[in-house]
Design a protein around this motif. Structure first.
Motif, PDB file in Angstrom:
ATOM      1  N   ILE A  93       0.846  -1.191   0.000  1.00 20.45           N
ATOM      2  CA  ILE A  93       0.000   0.000   0.000  1.00 20.45           C
ATOM      3  C   ILE A  93       0.879   1.238   0.000  1.00 20.45           C
ATOM      4  O   ILE A  93       2.019   1.207   0.458  1.00 20.45           O
ATOM      5  CB  ILE A  93      -0.931  -0.025   1.239  1.00 20.45           C
ATOM      6  CG1 ILE A  93      -2.037   1.026   1.142  1.00 20.45           C
ATOM      7  CG2 ILE A  93      -0.130   0.125   2.525  1.00 20.45           C
ATOM      8  CD1 ILE A  93      -3.140   0.837   2.176  1.00 20.45           C
ATOM      9  N   ASP A  94       0.360   2.334  -0.530  1.00 17.64           N
ATOM     10  CA  ASP A  94       1.090   3.598  -0.466  1.00 17.64           C
ATOM     11  C   ASP A  94       1.217   4.027   0.991  1.00 17.64           C
ATOM     12  O   ASP A  94       0.311   3.837   1.792  1.00 17.64           O
ATOM     13  CB  ASP A  94       0.374   4.685  -1.264  1.00 17.64           C
ATOM     14  CG  ASP A  94       0.404   4.423  -2.763  1.00 17.64           C
ATOM     15  OD1 ASP A  94       1.259   3.633  -3.201  1.00 17.64           O
ATOM     16  OD2 ASP A  94      -0.426   5.003  -3.489  1.00 17.64           O
ATOM     17  N   ASP A  95       2.338   4.644   1.298  1.00 24.07           N
ATOM     18  CA  ASP A  95       2.667   4.995   2.674  1.00 24.07           C
ATOM     19  C   ASP A  95       1.584   5.827   3.353  1.00 24.07           C
ATOM     20  O   ASP A  95       1.192   5.563   4.491  1.00 24.07           O
ATOM     21  CB  ASP A  95       4.002   5.743   2.684  1.00 24.07           C
ATOM     22  CG  ASP A  95       4.414   6.175   4.072  1.00 24.07           C
ATOM     23  OD1 ASP A  95       4.384   7.388   4.332  1.00 24.07           O
ATOM     24  OD2 ASP A  95       4.750   5.307   4.890  1.00 24.07           O
ATOM     25  N   VAL A  96       1.097   6.856   2.655  1.00 24.13           N
ATOM     26  CA  VAL A  96       0.119   7.758   3.268  1.00 24.13           C
ATOM     27  C   VAL A  96      -1.168   7.020   3.621  1.00 24.13           C
ATOM     28  O   VAL A  96      -1.676   7.125   4.739  1.00 24.13           O
ATOM     29  CB  VAL A  96      -0.174   8.946   2.335  1.00 24.13           C
ATOM     30  CG1 VAL A  96      -1.314   9.784   2.881  1.00 24.13           C
ATOM     31  CG2 VAL A  96       1.070   9.803   2.159  1.00 24.13           C
ATOM     32  N   ALA A  97      -1.704   6.271   2.665  1.00 25.74           N
ATOM     33  CA  ALA A  97      -2.923   5.511   2.938  1.00 25.74           C
ATOM     34  C   ALA A  97      -2.668   4.441   3.992  1.00 25.74           C
ATOM     35  O   ALA A  97      -3.524   4.179   4.849  1.00 25.74           O
ATOM     36  CB  ALA A  97      -3.447   4.882   1.657  1.00 25.74           C
TER      37      ALA A  97
END
Length: 259
Positions: free
Chosen positions: A189-193
């Motif tokens: 998953i993308d870091d922010v999400a």
């Protein structure tokens, strides 16, 4: 009473400066802008469990953009699968869903805004995971990864472990729940999400420190040739310059805006 009057005076003196700042930006004269969101991708857009209200970074940021360029946002919930195609076909004016800027997408009938944040991809695992401690150990084992379909994270999963060790999901939330239930061993998953999901489930999941891949920047998308892109870009750049975007980022738990 004197303090109240002084505050009102300060605000009145500042008002012409605020109006002047808006005068430097395009004026859409109240135009209604349709914005596609998934409402299942925290912290960008999701439904608050306590109130049922749609909230997130996208809502706050687009609301501020529309204040600056005088438009009226109309958020429309739609699935990630087909969202980019729908924008390319003119069904929506904008899509706001933490969309990674890629050359393939840029050539698929949409235009991207300026990037508003840069991100990396991470591996999400169970909080008590003790079978592996690094990405390399995960890759070298026979562990199963869950990931949302039709995302750059899915492409990374294919590159790392191959199709046979992937379970695809329509929404990231489903992949995260599969991890919590033990149906998969990790989620890319993308870091922010990822930080958003960990924040909601910090007693069950965590992100490994190691970055998998520099995923590039995120941007809003528009139908190819849309005049809205320049207006949104102007507002976004002004928000970067005056610190407003950094403040929104901090509210939703991630780093400074892309320069």
């Amino acid at each position: 009473m004197r303090k109240v009057l002084l505050l009102i005076l300060v605000l009145l003196l500042a008002l012409p400066m605020a109006i002047q700042a808006q005068d430097d930006l395009p004026d859409l004269e109240g135009q209604v802008i349709t914005i596609a969101v998934e409402n299942a991708y925290p912290p960008f857009n999701y439904l608050d469990e306590a109130t049922g209200d749609a909230v997130g970074w996208d809502y706050d940021t687009v609301a501020e953009i529309c204040v600056r360029i005088n438009c009226t946002p109309e958020f429309i919930e739609t699935s990630w699968d087909g969202m980019i195609v729908a924008v390319a076909g003119g069904e929506f004016d904008v899509a706001a869903d933490g969309i990674t800027i890629t050359e393939e997408r840029d050539n698929s009938g949409v235009d991207f805004s300026v990037p508003y944040i840069s991100i990396v991809q991470r591996l999400m695992v169970g909080l008590d995971e003790d079978r592996f401690a690094t990405v390399d150990e995960f890759i070298s084992g026979d562990y199963i990864v869950g990931v949302q379909l039709a995302t750059t994270n899915y492409n990374t999963a294919v590159d790392l472990v191959g199709d046979d060790r992937i379970i695809g999901y329509d929404q990231f939330g489903a992949a995260v729940q599969a991890l919590i239930a033990g149906d998969v061993d990790g989620v890319i998953i993308d870091d922010v999400a990822g930080q958003g999901y960990v924040g909601e489930n910090d007693d069950q999941i965590q992100l490994l420190d190691e970055a998998l891949d520099q995923d590039g920047g995120l941007g809003f998308i528009f139908p190819e040739g849309s005049e809205l892109r320049d207006a949104f870009d102007a507002a976004l750049l002004s928000m970067m310059e005056d610190g407003t975007l950094d403040a929104i980022n901090e509210t939703w738990g991630f780093g400074p805006a892309e320069e």
